[in-house]
Design a protein around this motif. Sequence first.
Motif, mmCIF file in Angstrom:
data_model
loop_
_atom_site.group_PDB
_atom_site.id
_atom_site.type_symbol
_atom_site.label_atom_id
_atom_site.label_comp_id
_atom_site.label_asym_id
_atom_site.label_seq_id
_atom_site.Cartn_x
_atom_site.Cartn_y
_atom_site.Cartn_z
ATOM 1 N N UNK A 39 1.968 -0.124 11.464
ATOM 2 C CA UNK A 39 0.782 -0.058 12.604
ATOM 3 C C UNK A 39 0.079 -1.416 12.536
ATOM 4 N N UNK A 40 -0.395 -2.119 13.780
ATOM 5 C CA UNK A 40 -0.844 -3.206 13.732
ATOM 6 C C UNK A 40 -2.081 -3.217 13.137
ATOM 7 N N UNK A 41 -3.052 -2.159 13.568
ATOM 8 C CA UNK A 41 -4.626 -2.309 13.481
ATOM 9 C C UNK A 41 -5.007 -0.946 13.084
ATOM 10 N N UNK A 42 -4.727 -0.460 11.906
ATOM 11 C CA UNK A 42 -5.543 0.900 11.269
ATOM 12 C C UNK A 42 -6.173 0.542 10.023
ATOM 13 N N UNK A 43 -7.397 1.017 9.975
ATOM 14 C CA UNK A 43 -8.261 0.757 8.785
ATOM 15 C C UNK A 43 -8.003 1.802 7.804
ATOM 16 N N UNK A 44 -7.283 2.970 8.125
ATOM 17 C CA UNK A 44 -7.124 3.846 6.853
ATOM 18 C C UNK A 44 -5.516 4.501 7.114
ATOM 19 N N UNK A 45 -4.755 4.383 6.035
ATOM 20 C CA UNK A 45 -3.434 5.137 6.001
ATOM 21 C C UNK A 45 -3.476 6.325 6.647
ATOM 22 N N UNK A 46 -2.504 6.720 7.151
ATOM 23 C CA UNK A 46 -1.913 8.099 8.009
ATOM 24 C C UNK A 46 -1.192 9.026 7.375
ATOM 25 N N UNK A 47 -1.010 8.857 6.095
ATOM 26 C CA UNK A 47 -0.181 9.877 5.325
ATOM 27 C C UNK A 47 1.234 9.926 5.335
ATOM 28 N N UNK A 48 1.749 10.653 6.026
ATOM 29 C CA UNK A 48 3.304 10.777 5.939
ATOM 30 C C UNK A 48 4.030 9.430 6.393
ATOM 31 N N UNK A 49 3.411 8.799 7.231
ATOM 32 C CA UNK A 49 3.735 7.606 7.997
ATOM 33 C C UNK A 49 3.431 6.294 7.034
ATOM 34 N N UNK A 50 3.039 6.381 6.052
ATOM 35 C CA UNK A 50 2.660 5.362 5.275
ATOM 36 C C UNK A 50 1.142 5.243 4.483
ATOM 37 N N UNK A 51 1.251 4.856 3.290
ATOM 38 C CA UNK A 51 -0.275 4.905 2.532
ATOM 39 C C UNK A 51 -0.954 3.538 2.284
ATOM 40 N N UNK A 52 -0.647 2.670 3.388
ATOM 41 C CA UNK A 52 -1.192 1.392 3.431
ATOM 42 C C UNK A 52 -1.824 0.963 4.687
ATOM 43 N N UNK A 53 -3.155 0.609 4.642
ATOM 44 C CA UNK A 53 -3.707 0.298 5.957
ATOM 45 C C UNK A 53 -3.085 -0.925 6.582
ATOM 46 N N UNK A 54 -3.384 -1.140 7.484
ATOM 47 C CA UNK A 54 -2.682 -2.369 8.247
ATOM 48 C C UNK A 54 -2.771 -3.748 7.628
ATOM 49 N N UNK A 55 -4.005 -4.040 7.148
ATOM 50 C CA UNK A 55 -4.053 -5.354 6.410
ATOM 51 C C UNK A 55 -3.189 -5.687 5.260
ATOM 52 N N UNK A 56 -2.989 -4.303 4.534
ATOM 53 C CA UNK A 56 -1.946 -4.449 3.385
ATOM 54 C C UNK A 56 -0.710 -4.509 3.750
#
Length: 229
Positions: free
Chosen positions: A88-105
């Motif tokens: 994800x290019x620009x999410x501020x919070x992880x979205x669970x099953x589809x990753x545990x990292x915000x976009x910046x990380x």
Amino acid sequence: MNRLFKKSIVCFITLHFFLSASSQEAAYTPPALTDSNAWSMILLPDPQTYVKFSRNQPIWELMTSWVSENIQPLHIEMVLCTGDLVEQNNILMPVGQNGNQASANQWRSVARGFSRLDGQVPYIAATGNHDYGFKSAENRQTNYNQYFPADKNPKSQALLKEVGLNIDQQPSLTKCCLRIHRSSRHQIPFYGIRVCPTRWNDCLGKGGGEQTCLRRTSRGIVDALLFKC
């Protein structure tokens, strides 16, 4: 008691055999070219799979470390990444099953992996639909330029021939053309977008002879073209 003792002996023998077999693994044989005059281009697809989870990020760095370690043995002259650098290019919070990292990380991780190649070998980090918008190309905004500026890798920067403008009308490597120069082989232009067909044809057609080009739009590499000049 006797039966328990026999079972213990069997378990011990089985464990000993397993440990002995593990300790006798074949020695690592590094990759090698069968033709000393050959050269390699390494393809790295979809880093998004690795950078969206913290546990997988070291795998991505292991991959680029392997490339760095084999630049000389395999005569690697280009590394090509096909896009979807992040999930994800620009999410501020992880979205669970589809990753545990915000976009910046995610962006930091993919850029950190490529940093192992900076100054060593040219690479092209193409963009995919996941590298735009919020989650997947809801718009044409991208954080690419922040993490992949033109001077990030001097080896790639030296090959720049043309640069187009992004949605903010700023020069960006998301739209560019690079050319590999080899005295013993045809020049191989990569990663171009035709902002103006005549201009890009002039760029890609110089040098004479027969040349293969990968033409790239902002949605990815779309075809291969053959130029005869």
